[in-house]
Scaffold this active site. Structure first.
Site, PDB file in Angstrom:
ATOM      1  N   ARG A   1       0.842  -1.209   0.000  1.00  0.00           N
ATOM      2  CA  ARG A   1       0.000   0.000   0.000  1.00  0.00           C
ATOM      3  C   ARG A   1       0.875   1.255   0.000  1.00  0.00           C
ATOM      4  O   ARG A   1       0.525   2.257  -0.639  1.00  0.00           O
ATOM      5  CB  ARG A   1      -0.949  -0.030   1.196  1.00  0.00           C
ATOM      6  CG  ARG A   1      -2.034  -1.094   1.068  1.00  0.00           C
ATOM      7  CD  ARG A   1      -2.869  -1.228   2.318  1.00  0.00           C
ATOM      8  NE  ARG A   1      -3.627  -0.026   2.637  1.00  0.00           N
ATOM      9  CZ  ARG A   1      -4.273   0.125   3.801  1.00  0.00           C
ATOM     10  NH1 ARG A   1      -4.230  -0.832   4.725  1.00  0.00           N
ATOM     11  NH2 ARG A   1      -4.950   1.227   4.047  1.00  0.00           N
TER      12      ARG A   1
ATOM     13  N   HIS B   1      -6.471   7.683  12.263  1.00  0.00           N
ATOM     14  CA  HIS B   1      -6.086   6.267  12.134  1.00  0.00           C
ATOM     15  C   HIS B   1      -4.616   6.116  11.748  1.00  0.00           C
ATOM     16  O   HIS B   1      -4.191   5.037  11.289  1.00  0.00           O
ATOM     17  CB  HIS B   1      -6.985   5.554  11.109  1.00  0.00           C
ATOM     18  CG  HIS B   1      -8.388   5.382  11.578  1.00  0.00           C
ATOM     19  ND1 HIS B   1      -9.416   5.029  10.736  1.00  0.00           N
ATOM     20  CD2 HIS B   1      -8.953   5.516  12.804  1.00  0.00           C
ATOM     21  CE1 HIS B   1     -10.551   4.950  11.431  1.00  0.00           C
ATOM     22  NE2 HIS B   1     -10.293   5.253  12.675  1.00  0.00           N
TER      23      HIS B   1
END
Ligand SMILES: CC(C)NC(=O)[C@H](Cc1c[nH]c2ccccc12)NC(=O)[C@H](CCCC/N=C(/NCCC(=O)O)S[C@H]1O[C@H](COP(=O)(O)OP(=O)(O)OC[C@H]2O[C@@H](n3cnc4c(N)ncnc43)[C@H](O)[C@@H]2O)[C@@H](O)[C@H]1O)NC(=O)OCc1ccccc1
Length: 230
Positions: free
Chosen positions: A57, A110
């Site tokens: 990612r 997050h």
């Protein structure tokens, strides 16, 4: 005018970064098990696989570009501040596309994919390369303790007190590109309503708590957000 904007994966979808959940069932969590890849227990059990997931990612993020939704929110930040108001931008996204679009103040509740944290001394460092068991902490130098600086399921999100304060003194709460399925972020609209703050949802499709919003605007973020900001 003081506005709190919460963004989710949908605001980065048109930049080529996958979302987690969508009606078509093609989201990241449909292909990968979040309990294995996005929990402290999963990392303890199999750190190599978790590192491989986030390394992929991270490489993908470095190739990605902000889109018109990110750019519109950066304009809104400037526009509100010159008119004596303010934008409080909180995101569930771990990408840096808001900052790359020019947003100066972004709270990543997050965490951030381009940062790593030492589980030993807690040091947080900018990190653009692959992360692995051999990665040494730039703070304490210990190897094998570095982990992605992201908030996994079961871990307490970052900046909740700052978010609470901003929410309670806002005139408007807007959720953009989020399915409203992950807490505590999904509970912000209820808190805003309870405080008598106007609420608006901007999304591709109705979210899990669409009914909680006073106003709803549907369409791709790269079109709907600039139209709302203008
Ligand atoms: C699944 C859910 C039921 N589970 C939870 O909510 C859990 C447990 C829980 C806590 N409270 C509860 C209450 C009830 C039930 C469960 C719980 N929450 C936690 O564990 C949290 C931690 C949650 C964080 C987990 N980490 C992530 N990610 C980081 C890593 C990583 O990224 O790998 S969560 C993950 O989901 C989050 C939400 O997803 P969205 O961003 O909304 O993305 P999604 O794909 O779901 O939706 C995209 C939307 O965009 C739309 N869209 C698509 N394309 C476009 C487009 N082009 N334009 C516009 N919109 C678009 C789609 O239609 C869709 O609606 C993301 O941010 C992503 O980060 N921690 C915690 O509670 O600690 C204790 C605590 C809390 C407070 C105070 C003290 C103690």
């Amino acid at each position: 005018m003081r506005i709190v904007v919460l963004t989710g994966a949908g605001v980065s979808a048109e930049s080529g970064l996958g979302t987690f959940r969508d009606k078509a069932g093609t989201g990241i969590w449909a292909k990968f098990d979040p309990m294995r890849l996005a929990t402290p227990e999963g990392f303890a059990a199999d750190p190599e696989t978790v590192h491989a997931f986030y390394n992929a990612r991270r490489r993908n993020l470095i190739e990605a570009k902000p889109n018109a939704a990110h750019a519109a929110l950066a304009r809104l930040e400037t526009g509100l501040s010159v008119r004596g108001g303010g934008l409080f931008l909180v995101t569930q996204n771990i990408d840096d596309l808001h900052e790359r679009a020019g947003s100066r103040h972004v709270l990543h509740m997050h965490g951030e994919l381009l940062k790593a944290r030492c589980s030993d001394c807690g040091a947080v460092a900018d990190w653009r390369d692959d992360l692995g068991l051999e990665s040494a902490c730039p703070g304490c130098g210990n190897g094998g303790e570095m982990r992605p600086h992201v908030v996994w399921f079961g871990e307490v999100p970052l900046g909740l007190d700052l978010i609470e304060t901003a929410l309670m003194s806002a005139d408007l709460f807007v959720a953009i590109g989020t399915s409203g399925s992950v807490y505590p972020a999904a509970g912000f609209v209820a808190e805003a309503r309870a405080a008598g703050i106007r609420t608006c949802e901007i999304n591709l499709e109705p979210s899990d708590n669409a009914g909680m919003f006073d106003e709803r605007r549907y369409g791709p973020a790269s079109e709907a957000v600039p139209a709302w900001v203008a």
